[in-house]
Design a protein around this motif. Structure first.
Motif, PDB file in Angstrom:
ATOM      1  N   ASP A 195       3.067  -2.103  15.123  1.00 43.27           N
ATOM      2  CA  ASP A 195       2.535  -3.134  14.225  1.00 43.27           C
ATOM      3  C   ASP A 195       1.299  -2.585  13.502  1.00 43.27           C
ATOM      4  O   ASP A 195       0.316  -2.211  14.134  1.00 43.27           O
ATOM      5  N   PHE A 196       1.368  -2.551  12.166  1.00 41.19           N
ATOM      6  CA  PHE A 196       0.265  -2.012  11.364  1.00 41.19           C
ATOM      7  C   PHE A 196      -0.653  -3.098  10.808  1.00 41.19           C
ATOM      8  O   PHE A 196      -1.528  -2.802   9.996  1.00 41.19           O
ATOM      9  N   SER A 197      -0.453  -4.339  11.225  1.00 44.71           N
ATOM     10  CA  SER A 197      -1.183  -5.448  10.608  1.00 44.71           C
ATOM     11  C   SER A 197      -2.695  -5.318  10.721  1.00 44.71           C
ATOM     12  O   SER A 197      -3.430  -5.768   9.833  1.00 44.71           O
ATOM     13  N   ASN A 198      -3.180  -4.708  11.776  1.00 42.98           N
ATOM     14  CA  ASN A 198      -4.637  -4.598  11.938  1.00 42.98           C
ATOM     15  C   ASN A 198      -5.227  -3.387  11.218  1.00 42.98           C
ATOM     16  O   ASN A 198      -6.411  -3.094  11.364  1.00 42.98           O
ATOM     17  N   TYR A 199      -4.409  -2.668  10.448  1.00 45.97           N
ATOM     18  CA  TYR A 199      -4.911  -1.497   9.723  1.00 45.97           C
ATOM     19  C   TYR A 199      -5.535  -1.866   8.380  1.00 45.97           C
ATOM     20  O   TYR A 199      -6.246  -1.057   7.786  1.00 45.97           O
ATOM     21  N   LYS A 200      -5.265  -3.068   7.859  1.00 49.42           N
ATOM     22  CA  LYS A 200      -5.834  -3.457   6.570  1.00 49.42           C
ATOM     23  C   LYS A 200      -7.353  -3.499   6.662  1.00 49.42           C
ATOM     24  O   LYS A 200      -7.930  -4.108   7.559  1.00 49.42           O
ATOM     25  N   GLY A 201      -8.012  -2.814   5.712  1.00 49.02           N
ATOM     26  CA  GLY A 201      -9.466  -2.729   5.710  1.00 49.02           C
ATOM     27  C   GLY A 201     -10.014  -1.590   6.540  1.00 49.02           C
ATOM     28  O   GLY A 201     -11.211  -1.308   6.526  1.00 49.02           O
ATOM     29  N   LYS A 202      -9.124  -0.903   7.269  1.00 50.86           N
ATOM     30  CA  LYS A 202      -9.553   0.204   8.128  1.00 50.86           C
ATOM     31  C   LYS A 202      -9.749   1.475   7.302  1.00 50.86           C
ATOM     32  O   LYS A 202      -9.035   1.719   6.330  1.00 50.86           O
ATOM     33  N   THR A 203     -10.728   2.281   7.683  1.00 51.00           N
ATOM     34  CA  THR A 203     -10.981   3.555   7.009  1.00 51.00           C
ATOM     35  C   THR A 203     -10.329   4.684   7.795  1.00 51.00           C
ATOM     36  O   THR A 203     -10.522   4.789   9.012  1.00 51.00           O
ATOM     37  N   LEU A 204      -9.556   5.506   7.085  1.00 51.10           N
ATOM     38  CA  LEU A 204      -8.852   6.614   7.721  1.00 51.10           C
ATOM     39  C   LEU A 204      -9.198   7.929   7.039  1.00 51.10           C
ATOM     40  O   LEU A 204      -9.383   7.973   5.816  1.00 51.10           O
ATOM     41  N   SER A 205      -9.279   8.989   7.820  1.00 52.83           N
ATOM     42  CA  SER A 205      -9.437  10.334   7.269  1.00 52.83           C
ATOM     43  C   SER A 205      -8.044  10.864   6.950  1.00 52.83           C
ATOM     44  O   SER A 205      -7.147  10.799   7.790  1.00 52.83           O
ATOM     45  N   VAL A 206      -7.871  11.379   5.737  1.00 54.08           N
ATOM     46  CA  VAL A 206      -6.534  11.795   5.301  1.00 54.08           C
ATOM     47  C   VAL A 206      -6.573  13.131   4.564  1.00 54.08           C
ATOM     48  O   VAL A 206      -7.634  13.634   4.189  1.00 54.08           O
ATOM     49  N   LYS A 207      -5.375  13.661   4.375  1.00 57.69           N
ATOM     50  CA  LYS A 207      -5.140  14.810   3.501  1.00 57.69           C
ATOM     51  C   LYS A 207      -4.019  14.443   2.543  1.00 57.69           C
ATOM     52  O   LYS A 207      -3.138  13.644   2.886  1.00 57.69           O
ATOM     53  N   VAL A 208      -4.038  15.050   1.348  1.00 54.86           N
ATOM     54  CA  VAL A 208      -2.945  14.869   0.404  1.00 54.86           C
ATOM     55  C   VAL A 208      -1.823  15.831   0.803  1.00 54.86           C
ATOM     56  O   VAL A 208      -2.041  17.043   0.883  1.00 54.86           O
ATOM     57  N   VAL A 209      -0.631  15.298   1.052  1.00 53.83           N
ATOM     58  CA  VAL A 209       0.487  16.157   1.466  1.00 53.83           C
ATOM     59  C   VAL A 209       1.544  16.274   0.373  1.00 53.83           C
ATOM     60  O   VAL A 209       2.375  17.189   0.412  1.00 53.83           O
ATOM     61  N   GLU A 210       1.509  15.362  -0.590  1.00 57.73           N
ATOM     62  CA  GLU A 210       2.463  15.444  -1.696  1.00 57.73           C
ATOM     63  C   GLU A 210       1.833  14.798  -2.931  1.00 57.73           C
ATOM     64  O   GLU A 210       1.215  13.730  -2.835  1.00 57.73           O
ATOM     65  N   LEU A 211       2.018  15.439  -4.083  1.00 53.11           N
ATOM     66  CA  LEU A 211       1.380  14.962  -5.319  1.00 53.11           C
ATOM     67  C   LEU A 211       2.301  15.215  -6.502  1.00 53.11           C
ATOM     68  O   LEU A 211       2.776  16.329  -6.701  1.00 53.11           O
ATOM     69  N   ASP A 212       2.566  14.164  -7.273  1.00 49.61           N
ATOM     70  CA  ASP A 212       3.400  14.294  -8.469  1.00 49.61           C
ATOM     71  C   ASP A 212       2.881  13.314  -9.517  1.00 49.61           C
ATOM     72  O   ASP A 212       3.174  12.114  -9.468  1.00 49.61           O
ATOM     73  N   ARG A 213       2.091  13.831 -10.452  1.00 51.91           N
ATOM     74  CA  ARG A 213       1.477  12.972 -11.459  1.00 51.91           C
ATOM     75  C   ARG A 213       2.542  12.328 -12.343  1.00 51.91           C
ATOM     76  O   ARG A 213       2.427  11.161 -12.722  1.00 51.91           O
ATOM     77  N   GLY A 214       3.581  13.093 -12.667  1.00 47.52           N
ATOM     78  CA  GLY A 214       4.632  12.565 -13.528  1.00 47.52           C
ATOM     79  C   GLY A 214       5.321  11.358 -12.925  1.00 47.52           C
ATOM     80  O   GLY A 214       5.698  10.418 -13.637  1.00 47.52           O
ATOM     81  N   LYS A 215       5.497  11.361 -11.625  1.00 43.69           N
ATOM     82  CA  LYS A 215       6.157  10.244 -10.940  1.00 43.69           C
ATOM     83  C   LYS A 215       5.149   9.261 -10.341  1.00 43.69           C
ATOM     84  O   LYS A 215       5.532   8.304  -9.655  1.00 43.69           O
ATOM     85  N   ASN A 216       3.870   9.515 -10.617  1.00 43.27           N
ATOM     86  CA  ASN A 216       2.796   8.672 -10.090  1.00 43.27           C
ATOM     87  C   ASN A 216       2.912   8.548  -8.558  1.00 43.27           C
ATOM     88  O   ASN A 216       2.757   7.481  -7.981  1.00 43.27           O
ATOM     89  N   ARG A 217       3.161   9.694  -7.927  1.00 39.05           N
ATOM     90  CA  ARG A 217       3.437   9.726  -6.485  1.00 39.05           C
ATOM     91  C   ARG A 217       2.317  10.456  -5.750  1.00 39.05           C
ATOM     92  O   ARG A 217       2.069  11.644  -5.987  1.00 39.05           O
ATOM     93  N   VAL A 218       1.660   9.741  -4.824  1.00 36.53           N
ATOM     94  CA  VAL A 218       0.596  10.320  -3.991  1.00 36.53           C
ATOM     95  C   VAL A 218       0.907   9.980  -2.540  1.00 36.53           C
ATOM     96  O   VAL A 218       0.906   8.809  -2.153  1.00 36.53           O
ATOM     97  N   ILE A 219       1.203  11.003  -1.745  1.00 36.10           N
ATOM     98  CA  ILE A 219       1.484  10.804  -0.324  1.00 36.10           C
ATOM     99  C   ILE A 219       0.323  11.381   0.487  1.00 36.10           C
ATOM    100  O   ILE A 219      -0.054  12.549   0.311  1.00 36.10           O
ATOM    101  N   LEU A 220      -0.202  10.549   1.374  1.00 39.23           N
ATOM    102  CA  LEU A 220      -1.340  10.929   2.209  1.00 39.23           C
ATOM    103  C   LEU A 220      -0.915  10.963   3.676  1.00 39.23           C
ATOM    104  O   LEU A 220       0.081  10.335   4.065  1.00 39.23           O
ATOM    105  N   SER A 221      -1.677  11.687   4.481  1.00 45.24           N
ATOM    106  CA  SER A 221      -1.372  11.744   5.919  1.00 45.24           C
ATOM    107  C   SER A 221      -2.650  11.711   6.744  1.00 45.24           C
ATOM    108  O   SER A 221      -3.551  12.526   6.539  1.00 45.24           O
ATOM    109  N   HIS A 222      -2.701  10.749   7.638  1.00 43.92           N
ATOM    110  CA  HIS A 222      -3.776  10.703   8.636  1.00 43.92           C
ATOM    111  C   HIS A 222      -3.354  11.472   9.882  1.00 43.92           C
ATOM    112  O   HIS A 222      -4.196  12.079  10.559  1.00 43.92           O
ATOM    113  N   ARG A 223      -2.060  11.486  10.149  1.00 39.62           N
ATOM    114  CA  ARG A 223      -1.541  12.174  11.330  1.00 39.62           C
ATOM    115  C   ARG A 223      -1.893  13.658  11.320  1.00 39.62           C
ATOM    116  O   ARG A 223      -2.296  14.231  12.343  1.00 39.62           O
TER     117      ARG A 223
END
Length: 376
Positions: free
Chosen positions: A136-164
């Motif tokens: 259940d991810f419901s308590n993650y709203k408003g939470k601050t996470l440290s992330v890295k960008v793992v996938e980026l595609d400006r043309g498709k407006n796609r930004v995938i981040l990873s905290h794991r």
């Protein structure tokens, strides 16, 4: 950037302007850009994220940098989202190249993961949130996470981040640091994480070590669960460390009091005790008199008569009575005798015969003589 004023009649789409928020309305905000007409920023041009009202993004008095979408004498349409996106993409591309870690705030919990505001809509898939399963991810709203960008595609407006990934890298660094600090002979406290048929894996604070089943206790252990349980904190000694393969061998047995410790307080020379024949060898039999404590019955001490092999009299697993001849706690050695137990028993019989003879008047001289001849 070009500044707007009353002397400049218009700007073309794509130009940037600065302005101050003067009013929040239901579906738009009004911005003073220093021109006779206030600029309008529609609600859908405020943010890349879903927004219910302007107050979620800006306040009256905020100074904003905006991009012109439409310019006319009657209407000036501006966008905060467009300029934010441009800056965000440039920043994200730099972070993607450098694989830098940065913090984001979770703005939405959606099907399949989380949405974060990174100037544009950044998506953290459920599989990339934690190193463990989250139901259940419901308590993650408003939470601050440290992330890295793992996938980026400006043309498709796609930004995938990873905290794991950030967590995994931190765990790997901690694990390596711990691995370098552990040495043979150290005594550590760990938590039993997993039991197997060959031993127990113990968490030493970020890296696991194995306590082989033979190292769990001084006595024989059939199942690891007989002596330890998952979640239990135990003290262990490091037997060996292989940093290349990241393998650590541990012993629980070595930090436990040995079965021979203070043995002479429990067993003394001359005492007769019950024992179990554990092993037969050419020169005698090893008999366990206490858990983990074995003594040797030399072949000359097995019987009153001469025998060629211990197997003539004994078999493994047999229960026997033995007399303690000698104990050496430091060398963990004990000498035992079955023959002396037999002799002691016969002497008791002789004493009883003598007593009966005196009380009854009967004479058992011949019987006594026969028994005494055994010891000549």
């Amino acid at each position: 950037m070009t500044e707007l004023n009353n002397d400049v009649p218009n700007f073309k789409p794509g130009d940037s302007v600065k302005g101050t928020v003067v009013k929040l309305e239901d579906k738009q905000i009004l911005v003073d850009i220093g021109y006779k007409t206030e600029g309008i920023v529609p609600l859908n041009e405020l943010s890349n994220l879903k927004t219910e009202n302007p107050g979620e993004v800006v306040n009256v008095g905020d100074e904003l940098e905006l991009k012109v979408k439409k310019w006319s004498d009657d209407e000036i349409i501006l966008s905060k989202k467009a300029l934010d996106s441009e800056k965000a993409w440039n920043d994200l591309e730099e972070r993607f190249e450098s694989q830098s870690i940065f913090e984001v705030e979770v703005k939405e919990v959606v099907k399949g993961g989380l949405v974060a505001d990174v100037g544009v809509r950044g998506f953290i898939p459920a599989s990339m949130v934690e190193t463990y399963f989250v139901e259940d991810f419901s308590n993650y709203k408003g939470k601050t996470l440290s992330v890295k960008v793992v996938e980026l595609d400006r043309g498709k407006n796609r930004v995938i981040l990873s905290h794991r990934i950030v967590e995994e890298e931190a765990e790997a660094a901690k694990k390596n640091e711990l691995l370098q600090s552990i040495d043979e002979g150290q005594v550590l406290v760990g938590t039993v994480r997993r039991l197997t048929n060959f031993g127990a894996f113990v968490d030493l604070g970020g890296i696991d070590g194995l306590v082989h089943i033979s190292q769990l206790a001084h006595e024989h252990v059939d199942k690891a669960s007989d002596v330890v349980s998952e979640g239990e904190e135990i003290k262990v000694e490091v037997l060996s460390v292989d940093r290349d393969s990241e393998r650590i061998s541990l012993s629980r047995k070595k930090v436990l009091p040995g079965p021979w410790e203070n043995i002479e307080e429990n067993i003394k020379p001359g005492q007769t005790v019950q024992g179990l024949v554990k092993r037969l060898v050419s020169f005698g039999a090893f008999v366990e008199v206490l858990p983990g404590v074995e003594g040797l019955v030399h072949i000359s001490q097995i019987a009153n008569r001469h025998i060629g092999t211990p197997q003539e009299v004994l078999e493994e697993g047999q229960k026997v009575e033995v007399k303690v001849l000698d104990i050496n706690e430091n060398q963990e050695r004990m000498s035992l005798s079955m023959k002396e137990v037999e002799q002691d028993n016969e002497e008791k019989e002789i004493q009883q015969y003598t007593k009966d003879d005196e009380e009854s008047g009967f004479h058992f001289g011949d019987i006594i003589g026969d028994k005494l001849n055994k010891y000549k």
